[in-house]
Design a protein around this motif. Structure first.
Motif, short mmCIF file in Angstrom:
data_model
loop_
_atom_site.label_atom_id
_atom_site.label_comp_id
_atom_site.label_asym_id
_atom_site.label_seq_id
_atom_site.Cartn_x
_atom_site.Cartn_y
_atom_site.Cartn_z
N MET A 15 0.80 -1.22 0.00
CA MET A 15 0.00 0.00 0.00
C MET A 15 0.83 1.27 0.00
O MET A 15 0.31 2.37 -0.17
N GLY A 16 2.15 1.16 0.22
CA GLY A 16 2.99 2.34 0.26
C GLY A 16 2.92 3.17 -1.01
O GLY A 16 2.98 4.40 -0.97
N GLY A 17 2.80 2.49 -2.16
CA GLY A 17 2.73 3.20 -3.43
C GLY A 17 1.52 4.09 -3.57
O GLY A 17 1.45 4.93 -4.48
N LEU A 18 0.54 3.92 -2.67
CA LEU A 18 -0.63 4.81 -2.70
C LEU A 18 -0.24 6.24 -2.37
O LEU A 18 -0.96 7.17 -2.72
N THR A 19 0.90 6.44 -1.67
CA THR A 19 1.37 7.81 -1.46
C THR A 19 1.78 8.44 -2.78
O THR A 19 1.59 9.64 -3.00
N VAL A 20 2.34 7.64 -3.67
CA VAL A 20 2.69 8.13 -5.00
C VAL A 20 1.43 8.36 -5.82
O VAL A 20 1.30 9.39 -6.51
N LEU A 21 0.48 7.43 -5.75
CA LEU A 21 -0.78 7.61 -6.47
C LEU A 21 -1.50 8.87 -6.00
O LEU A 21 -2.09 9.59 -6.81
#
Length: 276
Positions: A15-21
């Motif tokens: 879910m960390g990539g949701l900060t990029v999203l």
């Protein structure tokens, strides 16, 4: 204005990539997105480079099946070991990682040319941040610190707990007890911004924290502007679709912390990458 309405694909180990999203959706209001979190196999940071590359290929295979026009590797570990292979294998589809933008932001922020990189074990061992920073600032002093426990804390949504405070102290106290301590910390894992408050409180306001999400969003916007891939203004509502390899309900619940807005668990599709 006519354009390319196909979505941009984004993937991470969880879910960390949701900060990029989150940064991408704010920067690019007319673009559509598909996000994949490989939650069944996280963390990538303790896996071998060959295993991470294999996982990344499976993830991008699924995204290409969704007809994406660009792939954003919103995972520092996958970016560090798999970016070049994916760029070659997916051409002409553009592939953008998070390490180069993060390194650029760290170099721009530092005042004493001492930069700390907080990352996973695999990213630290691969040395991709050190290489990227030195390409931009040859005389930079870089300290890379593996902070694997941060990933588990972030995935639990524990942004401000006693466990988080203790982990931050254990990891960072030795670094900032040194006379050559950095003035800039690059959060070299997309999970770590969730813990930014606890990290900042420990190191103090004189230390700059760098989150590569905003810089990555700027790199994506620049790539779109220099190509024929921009969506244009269609007036149609933006779509963001989510895929997860385990527990869509948990992905929606914890993912909302990273994404900054609610995620309907009915909007998260469960997938098996080995079957993709």
């Amino acid at each position: 204005m006519n354009g390319d309405p196909r979505p941009i694909g984004v993937f991470d180990s969880g879910m960390g990539g949701l900060t990029v999203l989150r940064a991408l959706t704010a920067r690019l209001p007319d673009e559509h997105f598909v996000y994949l979190g490989d939650t069944a196999r996280l963390p990538y940071g303790t896996k071998s480079p060959d295993t991470v590359r294999a996982y990344a290929l499976q993830a991008t295979h699924l995204l290409l099946g969704e007809d994406v026009k660009m792939v954003v590797i919103a995972c520092n570990t996958a970016s560090s070991v798999g970016l070049e292979a994916l760029q070659e294998g997916l051409a002409p589809v553009p592939v953008i990682g998070v390490i180069e933008p993060g390194a650029r932001a760290g170099v721009a922020a530092t005042r004493n040319k001492r930069i700390g990189v907080l990352a996973t074990e695999s990213t630290v061992k691969g040395g991709a941040y050190a290489r990227a920073i030195h390409r931009l600032m040859a005389d930079a002093e870089i300290t890379q610190l593996p902070c694997q426990v941060f990933v588990a804390l972030a995935e639990e949504g524990w942004a401000d707990t006693r466990a988080t405070t203790a982990a931050v102290e254990d990891y960072l106290e030795p670094l900032f007890a040194r006379p050559d301590a950095p003035d800039t910390l690059v959060l070299g894992c997309t999970h770590f911004p969730v813990l930014a408050g606890a990290i900042q409180r420990h190191v103090g306001d004189t230390i700059t924290l760098v989150d590569s999400a905003e810089t990555t969003a700027a790199a994506v916007a620049e790539t779109l502007a220099n190509s024929t891939l921009q969506a244009g203004i269609s007036g149609a509502p933006r779509t963001v679709r989510f895929f997860a390899t385990d527990s869509p309900e948990r992905f929606a619940r914890i993912g909302a912390i990273f994404f900054g807005q609610d995620i309907d668990d009915g909007a998260v599709t469960l997938v098996d990458l080995k079957m993709a």
